[in-house]
Design a protein around this motif. Sequence first.
Motif, PDB file in Angstrom:
ATOM      1  N   LEU A 125     -87.391   7.173  40.048  1.00 29.05           N
ATOM      2  CA  LEU A 125     -87.884   8.179  41.011  1.00 29.05           C
ATOM      3  C   LEU A 125     -87.536   9.330  40.952  1.00 29.05           C
ATOM      4  CD1 LEU A 125     -87.815   5.839  44.286  1.00 29.05           C
ATOM      5  CD2 LEU A 125     -89.850   6.748  43.074  1.00 29.05           C
ATOM      6  N   VAL A 126     -88.288  10.311  41.008  1.00 27.42           N
ATOM      7  CA  VAL A 126     -87.885  11.909  41.131  1.00 27.42           C
ATOM      8  C   VAL A 126     -88.293  12.397  42.479  1.00 27.42           C
ATOM      9  CG1 VAL A 126     -90.028  12.555  39.747  1.00 27.42           C
ATOM     10  CG2 VAL A 126     -87.961  14.278  40.006  1.00 27.42           C
ATOM     11  N   TYR A 127     -87.302  13.019  42.974  1.00 27.25           N
ATOM     12  CA  TYR A 127     -87.544  13.754  44.181  1.00 27.25           C
ATOM     13  C   TYR A 127     -87.442  15.340  44.013  1.00 27.25           C
ATOM     14  CZ  TYR A 127     -86.443   9.561  46.531  1.00 27.25           C
ATOM     15  OH  TYR A 127     -86.582   8.097  47.109  1.00 27.25           O
ATOM     16  N   ALA A 128     -88.601  16.069  44.470  1.00 19.43           N
ATOM     17  CA  ALA A 128     -88.771  17.666  44.362  1.00 19.43           C
ATOM     18  C   ALA A 128     -89.738  17.967  45.141  1.00 19.43           C
ATOM     19  CB  ALA A 128     -89.020  17.870  42.556  1.00 19.43           C
ATOM     20  N   PRO A 129     -89.714  19.183  45.466  1.00 20.26           N
ATOM     21  CA  PRO A 129     -90.768  19.998  45.937  1.00 20.26           C
ATOM     22  C   PRO A 129     -92.116  19.813  45.035  1.00 20.26           C
ATOM     23  CG  PRO A 129     -88.821  21.697  45.807  1.00 20.26           C
ATOM     24  CD  PRO A 129     -88.624  20.189  44.977  1.00 20.26           C
ATOM     25  N   PRO A 130     -93.054  19.894  45.939  1.00 23.20           N
ATOM     26  CA  PRO A 130     -94.506  19.390  45.230  1.00 23.20           C
ATOM     27  C   PRO A 130     -94.762  20.401  43.874  1.00 23.20           C
ATOM     28  CG  PRO A 130     -94.824  19.545  47.688  1.00 23.20           C
ATOM     29  CD  PRO A 130     -93.308  20.048  47.267  1.00 23.20           C
ATOM     30  N   PHE A 131     -94.414  21.742  43.895  1.00 25.14           N
ATOM     31  CA  PHE A 131     -94.703  22.743  42.793  1.00 25.14           C
ATOM     32  C   PHE A 131     -93.892  22.092  41.716  1.00 25.14           C
ATOM     33  CE2 PHE A 131     -91.036  24.657  44.907  1.00 25.14           C
ATOM     34  CZ  PHE A 131     -90.261  25.275  43.657  1.00 25.14           C
ATOM     35  N   ILE A 132     -92.539  21.454  41.694  1.00 25.40           N
ATOM     36  CA  ILE A 132     -92.025  20.982  40.998  1.00 25.40           C
ATOM     37  C   ILE A 132     -92.415  19.679  40.314  1.00 25.40           C
ATOM     38  CG2 ILE A 132     -89.487  20.418  40.036  1.00 25.40           C
ATOM     39  CD1 ILE A 132     -88.479  22.626  41.662  1.00 25.40           C
ATOM     40  N   LEU A 133     -92.565  18.864  41.332  1.00 27.06           N
ATOM     41  CA  LEU A 133     -92.867  17.419  41.182  1.00 27.06           C
ATOM     42  C   LEU A 133     -94.313  17.546  40.368  1.00 27.06           C
ATOM     43  CD1 LEU A 133     -91.690  14.868  42.103  1.00 27.06           C
ATOM     44  CD2 LEU A 133     -93.515  14.686  43.859  1.00 27.06           C
ATOM     45  N   ASP A 134     -95.134  18.337  40.552  1.00 29.44           N
ATOM     46  CA  ASP A 134     -96.477  18.122  39.847  1.00 29.44           C
ATOM     47  C   ASP A 134     -96.175  18.431  38.430  1.00 29.44           C
ATOM     48  OD1 ASP A 134     -97.727  17.824  42.115  1.00 29.44           O
ATOM     49  OD2 ASP A 134     -98.497  19.826  42.490  1.00 29.44           O
ATOM     50  N   THR A 135     -94.945  19.131  37.987  1.00 29.03           N
ATOM     51  CA  THR A 135     -94.937  19.614  36.567  1.00 29.03           C
ATOM     52  C   THR A 135     -94.206  18.553  35.684  1.00 29.03           C
ATOM     53  OG1 THR A 135     -92.821  20.590  36.872  1.00 29.03           O
ATOM     54  CG2 THR A 135     -94.604  21.873  37.131  1.00 29.03           C
ATOM     55  N   LEU A 136     -93.706  17.405  36.392  1.00 26.43           N
ATOM     56  CA  LEU A 136     -92.699  16.385  35.725  1.00 26.43           C
ATOM     57  C   LEU A 136     -93.541  15.334  35.499  1.00 26.43           C
ATOM     58  CD1 LEU A 136     -89.483  16.738  38.193  1.00 26.43           C
ATOM     59  CD2 LEU A 136     -89.907  17.859  35.888  1.00 26.43           C
ATOM     60  N   THR A 137     -93.752  14.866  34.301  1.00 32.90           N
ATOM     61  CA  THR A 137     -94.289  13.723  33.537  1.00 32.90           C
ATOM     62  C   THR A 137     -93.420  12.508  33.080  1.00 32.90           C
ATOM     63  OG1 THR A 137     -94.794  14.664  31.624  1.00 32.90           O
ATOM     64  CG2 THR A 137     -96.505  15.008  33.119  1.00 32.90           C
ATOM     65  N   ALA A 138     -92.060  12.885  33.080  1.00 31.46           N
ATOM     66  CA  ALA A 138     -91.325  11.848  32.346  1.00 31.46           C
ATOM     67  C   ALA A 138     -89.697  12.317  32.685  1.00 31.46           C
ATOM     68  CB  ALA A 138     -91.257  11.819  31.180  1.00 31.46           C
ATOM     69  N   ALA A 139     -88.665  11.509  32.696  1.00 28.18           N
ATOM     70  CA  ALA A 139     -87.242  11.861  32.896  1.00 28.18           C
ATOM     71  C   ALA A 139     -86.728  11.560  31.556  1.00 28.18           C
ATOM     72  CB  ALA A 139     -86.560  11.058  33.890  1.00 28.18           C
ATOM     73  N   TYR A 140     -85.868  12.676  31.034  1.00 27.23           N
ATOM     74  CA  TYR A 140     -85.576  12.965  29.526  1.00 27.23           C
ATOM     75  C   TYR A 140     -84.105  12.815  29.707  1.00 27.23           C
ATOM     76  CZ  TYR A 140     -90.091  14.658  28.375  1.00 27.23           C
ATOM     77  OH  TYR A 140     -91.300  14.728  28.376  1.00 27.23           O
ATOM     78  N   THR A 141     -83.565  11.707  28.658  1.00 23.90           N
ATOM     79  CA  THR A 141     -82.039  11.718  28.762  1.00 23.90           C
ATOM     80  C   THR A 141     -81.526  12.792  28.074  1.00 23.90           C
ATOM     81  OG1 THR A 141     -82.120  10.899  26.505  1.00 23.90           O
ATOM     82  CG2 THR A 141     -82.617   9.351  28.107  1.00 23.90           C
ATOM     83  N   GLN A 142     -80.121  12.858  28.118  1.00 23.16           N
ATOM     84  CA  GLN A 142     -79.197  13.808  27.453  1.00 23.16           C
ATOM     85  C   GLN A 142     -79.325  13.669  26.108  1.00 23.16           C
ATOM     86  OE1 GLN A 142     -75.372  13.911  29.149  1.00 23.16           O
ATOM     87  NE2 GLN A 142     -76.074  14.881  31.225  1.00 23.16           N
TER      88      GLN A 142
END
Length: 278
Positions: A125-142
């Motif tokens: 799950l990723v929590y963020a303001p809408p303008f950031i959330l809309d740009t996130l399509t994946a969570a990338y590892t280090q």
Amino acid sequence: MRLRGVPDNVMLTTEPPAEIKIKVKDKGTVLLNYMLGKSFLPITLNFPLSKTTSSRVKVNWADIEKQVTGQLGASTRLLAVNPDTLEYYFSTGKSKKVPVRLIGKLTPARQYYIADTLFSPDSVLVYAPPFILDTLTAAYTQRLNLTGMTDTLIHHISLSKVKGAKFVPDQLNMVLPIDLYTEKTVEVPVRGINFPADKVLRTFPSKVQLTFQVGVSRFKSINADDFVLNVSYEELLHLGGKDKYAVKIKSVPRGASHVRIYPPAVDFLIEQATVYEY
């Protein structure tokens, strides 16, 4: 300093300090004990759960002083604290689930390959303001760079931070199964498709050999039926009267690679089939 009770949907945009420094006055023997033997418990701050929107929290210094002096000797006098003002900022955000993706360069040893990349969990799950959330399509590892791998890797890895976003969880387990390549050869028939009812395809030879690389763990599970060497009637007509067809693989099973065909081309005839009328 420890901040506890932070909800998952809260992002700390400016965190409280990780530690504070204090200046005290006492006898030399007492101060020596602080320097050599005394270990202090963390000072804990409780997150204000009543706040639900973007906010600035200023810490009540009396609460901090009480936790500090409670760990000092009765004769010790507290002179100064740095920083003298404690505050932090946070905001709440909406959430969505995104898949986890690996960033890095992984190079197995010669004749080995990475059979899969498995994450647990495979999404977060990723929590963020809408303008950031809309740009996130994946969570990338280090970033992870490894070479010469010959055995399955089990690794605990953190996710790369994104400013203004919070991943839950932000760490996960990763498994990279490493397999050894070997070769296998199967015989696959060349079959005609989309032929008129009165036409039939004959190829010479009727089967070709496919030699391919496959992991040892999948050696027995891949056989001739997993490959497709179909050729359509229209495809042969476009050869313009030639009687040799360069074999093309239409479908290769997962796990097979570097496929070689022998012979690479076959002779063929389109024969008139006997059609029985009833």
